[in-house]
Write a protein that holds these residues in place. Structure first.
Motif, PDB file in Angstrom:
ATOM      1  N   ALA A 191       0.825  -1.214   0.000  1.00  0.00           N
ATOM      2  CA  ALA A 191       0.000   0.000   0.000  1.00  0.00           C
ATOM      3  C   ALA A 191       0.857   1.262   0.000  1.00  0.00           C
ATOM      4  N   TRP A 192       1.868   1.302   0.848  1.00  0.00           N
ATOM      5  CA  TRP A 192       2.714   2.506   0.908  1.00  0.00           C
ATOM      6  C   TRP A 192       3.451   2.697  -0.414  1.00  0.00           C
ATOM      7  N   THR A 193       3.871   1.605  -1.019  1.00  0.00           N
ATOM      8  CA  THR A 193       4.556   1.697  -2.314  1.00  0.00           C
ATOM      9  C   THR A 193       3.599   2.221  -3.382  1.00  0.00           C
ATOM     10  N   ALA A 194       2.383   1.705  -3.403  1.00  0.00           N
ATOM     11  CA  ALA A 194       1.403   2.141  -4.409  1.00  0.00           C
ATOM     12  C   ALA A 194       1.020   3.608  -4.185  1.00  0.00           C
ATOM     13  N   ARG A 198       1.740   6.764  -6.859  1.00  0.00           N
ATOM     14  CA  ARG A 198       0.784   7.787  -7.313  1.00  0.00           C
ATOM     15  C   ARG A 198       1.338   9.188  -7.067  1.00  0.00           C
ATOM     16  N   LYS A 199       1.911   9.382  -5.857  1.00  0.00           N
ATOM     17  CA  LYS A 199       2.491  10.697  -5.517  1.00  0.00           C
ATOM     18  C   LYS A 199       3.572  11.094  -6.508  1.00  0.00           C
ATOM     19  N   ALA A 200       4.315  10.112  -6.983  1.00  0.00           N
ATOM     20  CA  ALA A 200       5.411  10.379  -7.930  1.00  0.00           C
ATOM     21  C   ALA A 200       4.897  10.498  -9.363  1.00  0.00           C
ATOM     22  N   SER A 223      -6.234   0.584   4.127  1.00  0.00           N
ATOM     23  CA  SER A 223      -5.253   0.741   3.046  1.00  0.00           C
ATOM     24  C   SER A 223      -5.929   0.649   1.685  1.00  0.00           C
ATOM     25  N   MET A 224      -6.919  -0.229   1.548  1.00  0.00           N
ATOM     26  CA  MET A 224      -7.626  -0.332   0.265  1.00  0.00           C
ATOM     27  C   MET A 224      -8.359   0.979  -0.037  1.00  0.00           C
ATOM     28  N   ALA A 225      -8.989   1.557   1.004  1.00  0.00           N
ATOM     29  CA  ALA A 225      -9.708   2.822   0.801  1.00  0.00           C
ATOM     30  C   ALA A 225      -8.731   3.942   0.446  1.00  0.00           C
ATOM     31  N   GLY A 231      -6.326   7.041  -6.354  1.00  0.00           N
ATOM     32  CA  GLY A 231      -6.336   6.733  -7.784  1.00  0.00           C
ATOM     33  C   GLY A 231      -5.584   5.470  -8.154  1.00  0.00           C
ATOM     34  N   VAL A 232      -5.247   4.653  -7.172  1.00  0.00           N
ATOM     35  CA  VAL A 232      -4.647   3.348  -7.473  1.00  0.00           C
ATOM     36  C   VAL A 232      -5.757   2.447  -8.024  1.00  0.00           C
ATOM     37  N   GLN A 233      -5.486   1.776  -9.135  1.00  0.00           N
ATOM     38  CA  GLN A 233      -6.475   0.875  -9.711  1.00  0.00           C
ATOM     39  C   GLN A 233      -6.215  -0.543  -9.205  1.00  0.00           C
TER      40      GLN A 233
END
Ligand code: VGL
Ligand code: ZN
Length: 243
Positions: A191-194, A198-200, A223-225, A231-233
């Motif tokens: 989750a933190w990586t995803a 997005r931030k990057a 984490s899913m929310a 915007g993670v798919q």
């Protein structure tokens, strides 16, 4: 704790409701939209002995994702692997804090830190990649969590939110625009990586059935929310590789 996750964790009961009504898993018709191309990278997070059955911080059913990841890999020209890589006596270990037990928390200068059993110590067999993981074309291994006083769930930056691992710059230098994240654990390092991907500015997919969660105090739902909000798919491996 990732700031957006922390905010969401305080809303766990509401979130559980929200995720119950979340959009269903992408149908097969979306296969093309989710298909990797030459500007995509697969990020395989922490598929190490420490996080699977028999390891020091086992994630339930962790080994089950290994054949899936092996099957996804040939669809990618670019693969990055991460390894949780702690010093002995690392600050994220409960054993480094007098009176603390694993899965309790403590305040660190950079925020609330969950305290874990000793795990993934540099150079140990416990920290090695799972033997059956077959990624012969992987090009980069990012090791993280090697600064004694700072944890790093994310493959992009340490928990101080200052120290970069260099991964975003590496991916951008290689022309990567889209990342697909798999591995362990869904609600922490994946989750933190995803979220940081997005931030990057990367288009970001998490291949949900190629992850497994620790699920501590509602952390999986939170984490899913947080990922969906960022915007993670969230997709299934069948959108990319035939089962
Ligand atoms: C992880 C807890 C502690 C992970 C790493 O890989 O998700 N979780 N260190
Ligand atoms: Zn760790």
């Amino acid at each position: 704790m990732h700031p957006s996750l922390q905010a969401l964790l305080t809303l766990v009961p509401a979130l559980t409701l929200a995720t119950a009504f979340a959009a269903p898993v992408a149908p097969a018709a979306s296969r093309d939209a989710a298909a990797p191309d030459s500007r995509s990278a697969l990020i395989v997070v922490d598929v190490q002995n420490c996080f699977v059955e028999g390891g020091s911080l086992p994630v339930k059913d962790g080994l089950a994702i290994v054949p899936l990841i092996n099957r996804l890999a040939p669809a990618f020209d670019n693969i990055v692997v991460t390894q949780d890589w702690h010093t002995p006596g690392h600050a994220s270990f409960a054993s480094s804090h007098a009176g603390k037990k694993p899965f309790e928390t403590t305040a660190m200068p950079y925020g609330t830190q969950v305290l874990w059993p000793d795990h993934c110590v540099q150079g140990s067999g416990d920290a090695a990649l799972v033997k059956d993981l077959k990624l012969p074309t992987a090009q980069l291994i990012i090791r993280k969590g090697f600064h004694q006083g700072v944890d790093s769930y994310s493959a992009f930056e340490e928990a101080d939110h200052r120290t970069s691992t260099g991964l975003a710059a590496y991916l951008k230098a290689r022309g990567i625009a889209t990342v697909y994240v798999v591995g362990l654990a869904t609600d922490f390092c994946v989750a933190w990586t995803a979220l940081d991907a997005r931030k990057a500015g990367f288009r970001t997919f998490v291949i949900e059935d190629a992850t497994r969660a620790i699920d501590l105090n509602g952390s999986l739902a939170a984490s899913m929310a947080a990922m969906r909000k960022a915007g993670v798919q969230v997709i299934r491996s069948s959108a990319i590789a035939a089962p």
